[in-house]
Design a protein around this motif. Structure first.
Motif, short mmCIF file in Angstrom:
data_model
loop_
_atom_site.label_atom_id
_atom_site.label_comp_id
_atom_site.label_asym_id
_atom_site.label_seq_id
_atom_site.Cartn_x
_atom_site.Cartn_y
_atom_site.Cartn_z
N GLN A 13 0.77 -1.21 0.00
CA GLN A 13 -0.05 -0.15 0.05
C GLN A 13 0.88 1.20 -0.14
O GLN A 13 0.39 2.37 -0.43
N ASP A 14 2.12 1.39 0.60
CA ASP A 14 2.96 2.42 0.85
C ASP A 14 4.16 2.48 -0.39
O ASP A 14 4.88 3.17 0.09
N ARG A 15 3.88 1.65 -1.31
CA ARG A 15 5.18 1.77 -2.17
C ARG A 15 5.45 3.09 -3.01
O ARG A 15 4.33 3.65 -3.15
N ALA A 16 6.49 3.48 -3.47
CA ALA A 16 6.85 4.66 -4.10
C ALA A 16 6.30 4.81 -5.53
O ALA A 16 5.55 5.86 -5.92
N SER A 17 6.27 3.67 -6.17
CA SER A 17 6.02 3.90 -7.66
C SER A 17 5.63 2.58 -8.20
O SER A 17 6.02 1.55 -7.42
N GLY A 18 5.06 2.20 -9.49
CA GLY A 18 5.00 1.09 -10.03
C GLY A 18 3.76 0.44 -9.72
O GLY A 18 2.89 0.70 -8.86
N ASN A 19 3.41 -0.66 -10.37
CA ASN A 19 2.29 -1.49 -10.23
C ASN A 19 2.52 -2.89 -9.91
O ASN A 19 3.65 -3.46 -10.36
N ILE A 20 2.05 -3.55 -8.84
CA ILE A 20 2.24 -4.85 -8.40
C ILE A 20 1.39 -5.91 -9.24
O ILE A 20 0.23 -5.51 -9.41
N THR A 21 2.11 -6.78 -9.87
CA THR A 21 1.38 -7.95 -10.40
C THR A 21 1.33 -9.14 -9.59
O THR A 21 2.27 -9.59 -9.17
N TRP A 22 0.08 -9.82 -9.50
CA TRP A 22 0.17 -10.97 -8.80
C TRP A 22 -0.26 -12.20 -9.54
O TRP A 22 -0.84 -12.08 -10.74
N PRO A 23 0.04 -13.30 -9.02
CA PRO A 23 -0.17 -14.57 -9.73
C PRO A 23 -1.70 -14.86 -9.86
O PRO A 23 -2.47 -14.57 -9.01
N CYS A 24 -2.09 -15.44 -10.99
CA CYS A 24 -3.63 -15.60 -11.31
C CYS A 24 -4.06 -16.87 -10.69
O CYS A 24 -3.38 -17.92 -10.60
N GLY A 44 2.37 5.55 -4.15
CA GLY A 44 2.29 6.76 -3.33
C GLY A 44 1.26 6.78 -2.20
O GLY A 44 1.03 7.67 -1.64
N GLY A 45 0.61 5.44 -1.97
CA GLY A 45 -0.36 5.60 -0.85
C GLY A 45 0.43 5.58 0.73
O GLY A 45 1.69 5.62 0.77
#
Length: 503
Positions: free
Chosen positions: A185-196, A226-227
């Motif tokens: 939730q508090d990462r600086a940038s980017g998007n997290i991809t998760w396994p399906c 940025g959260g």
């Protein structure tokens, strides 16, 4: 009277007077059986007979019996054994038995029928049935999503069961679906991809799902760059502390758990009753998952009723200690329980196994056992208590256990309930109250820490791993901006995701 008992000649007016076996009616007042002459040790009263075979001289063998007993032998046989029935007053009604013990002459029930004799353990039967049905659903869902009933890609599940992503999608305890996490939730940038949930490889479209797709149950709020760790709304699938009790990672996993549940668990339910058993079973299971959620690796997908069964094992240990002197071989029983517990704890140190669920379930079982089980036999002897066997709620007053009767007395006469109690009674009940208060406070503190404080424990990880080949680092979610590789590590009955990546 003397001439009556010593009569040995034939009475012509009463033919049956000379023969014991020729009576025509036992209700004819004019007919009496003849008895042989006996030598009497009753002082000097030789006219009073004392049968050498112990029979009652005033008993009419032809009369209608008031109670059922074995048929007497024929008076014409000199070799037949003499059967003397226990005398019972025909004017006193027998008290009905309040126990469910098997009658002495009842046949021994063997095979599957013995599972439905005595107190039927409905809770164990119901839980086992539901868990088996849920496991069949797991296999079916894995077959639909991955085209295979068990996980074989990208690695083989050693427990012979579905993939970890299917288990997460069905409700396994998985922290990212339950609360805010650092670097998510508090990462600086980017998007997290998760396994399906349908993933069969580590790359491609199988590795490009959202957190909501992985978690299921209507999804969760998606984390954004940025959260803050305190962002709202946050993932709050709290029911993942309960649902995993009914999920299992494979055939081996559910096989061992059901075997223990239908042996040790069933015996314990029969002993303490279904209400107490259910309370301990679910409390131990939930507490185990809460403890694991606070201190286990962040990427672990934990399932199984092992925590609940460890709570039942704790009850078994307490019951043994409480009845130590009455056991024929207490040391043997103690060694059996200790070996079972130690082996399970040691196996929980292997990578992929959540030992905190075992520890939490065992601790909860000990505390609730102190609160719910009857007092130790040695203590009851000192306090003058005589507690009957456990009974179910709603049983007749004569069969209610001491706790149920004590509750009724307390409600009707609160002051009288405590009157005349000995010092040891007070000490033991204070211990029970403190134990119950302590576990409630501990449960609240752990939930508060899981959702709000997020305080970790540097050394606690060694309770669930052995520090060999970096085993204690396995299972923690690690995020990196420099790599897009996702490694999936499957070990034991739980699968860890390491590392997740930022795309």
């Amino acid at each position: 009277m003397a001439s009556y008992y010593n009569t040995s000649t034939t009475n012509n007016n009463h033919p049956g007077y000379n023969s014991y076996t020729t009576h025509t009616s036992p209700f004819d007042d004019n007919q009496y059986p003849s008895y042989p002459s006996y030598s009497s040790p009753y002082n000097n009263l030789s006219h009073q007979p004392t049968p050498s075979d112990g029979r009652d001289p005033f008993q009419d063998d032809d009369a209608v019996p008031m109670h059922s007993y074995h048929a007497k032998h024929s008076s014409h046989s000199s070799t037949a054994p003499v059967i003397t029935p226990e005398y019972k007053d025909p004017f006193v009604r027998d008290a009905k038995s309040t126990t469910r013990s098997r009658p002495p002459n009842a046949p021994v029930v063997k095979g599957w029928r013995r599972y439905f004799t005595g107190r039927v353990t409905w809770v164990c039967y119901f839980l086992t049935l539901v868990q088996i049905i849920v496991f069949i659903v797991e296999i079916a869902k894995n077959a639909v999503l991955t085209k295979s009933p068990i996980e074989i890609h990208p690695q083989f599940n050693p427990m012979i069961g579905p993939s970890p992503y299917v288990l997460i999608n069905m409700g396994a305890r998985y922290q990212p679906c339950m609360h805010n996490m650092h670097n998510v939730q508090d990462r600086a940038s980017g998007n997290i991809t998760w396994p399906c949930p349908w993933a069969t490889s580590n790359t491609g479209d199988d590795a490009k799902c959202t957190l909501s797709q992985l978690c299921g149950f209507g999804g969760v709020p998606e984390p954004h760059a940025g959260g803050s760790i305190t962002d709202h709304p946050y993932p709050n699938q709290w029911y993942r502390f309960i649902i995993p009790i009914f999920l299992h990672a494979g055939i081996i996993h559910i096989g061992f758990n059901m075997l223990l549940q239908m042996t040790l668990g069933r015996d314990m339910e029969r002993s303490i009753g279904s209400i107490r058993f259910t309370l301990v079973y679910f409390s131990a299971g939930i507490f185990g998952f809460v403890l694991g959620g606070n201190f286990a690796a962040t990427g672990i997908a934990s399932t199984g009723c092992s925590g609940s069964l460890f709570g039942i094992m704790a009850l078994t240990l307490l019951e043994l200690l409480y009845t130590w002197r009455e056991r024929p071989s207490p040391i043997k029983d103690l060694l059996f329980i200790l070996v079972d517990v130690i082996v399970s704890f040691v196996l929980g140190l292997l990578p992929g196994l959540d030992n905190f669920s075992h520890i939490g379930g065992f601790l909860m079982g000990l505390v609730l056992g102190i609160c719910l089980l009857r007092s130790p036999n040695a203590l009851r002897r000192r306090t003058g208590e005589d507690e009957p066997p456990y009974s179910s709620v709603g049983a007749p007053a004569a069969t209610q256990d001491a706790a149920s009767q004590g509750l009724r007395v307390f409600i009707k006469q609160p002051a009288g309930f405590f009157k005349g109690r000995r010092a040891m009674w007070w000490v033991w009940w204070i211990v029970r109250a403190l134990a119950l208060l302590g576990v409630l406070i501990g449960f609240i503190v752990l939930l508060k820490n899981f959702y709000v404080w997020r305080t970790g424990c540097a050394w606690c990880k060694y309770l669930s791993c052995i520090d060999v080949n970096n085993w204690c680092d396995v299972g923690n979610l690690q995020f990196s901006n420099t790599t897009s590789k996702r490694d999936l590590l499957a070990l034991g009955n739980s699968i860890f995701l390491e590392p997740m990546t930022l795309a």
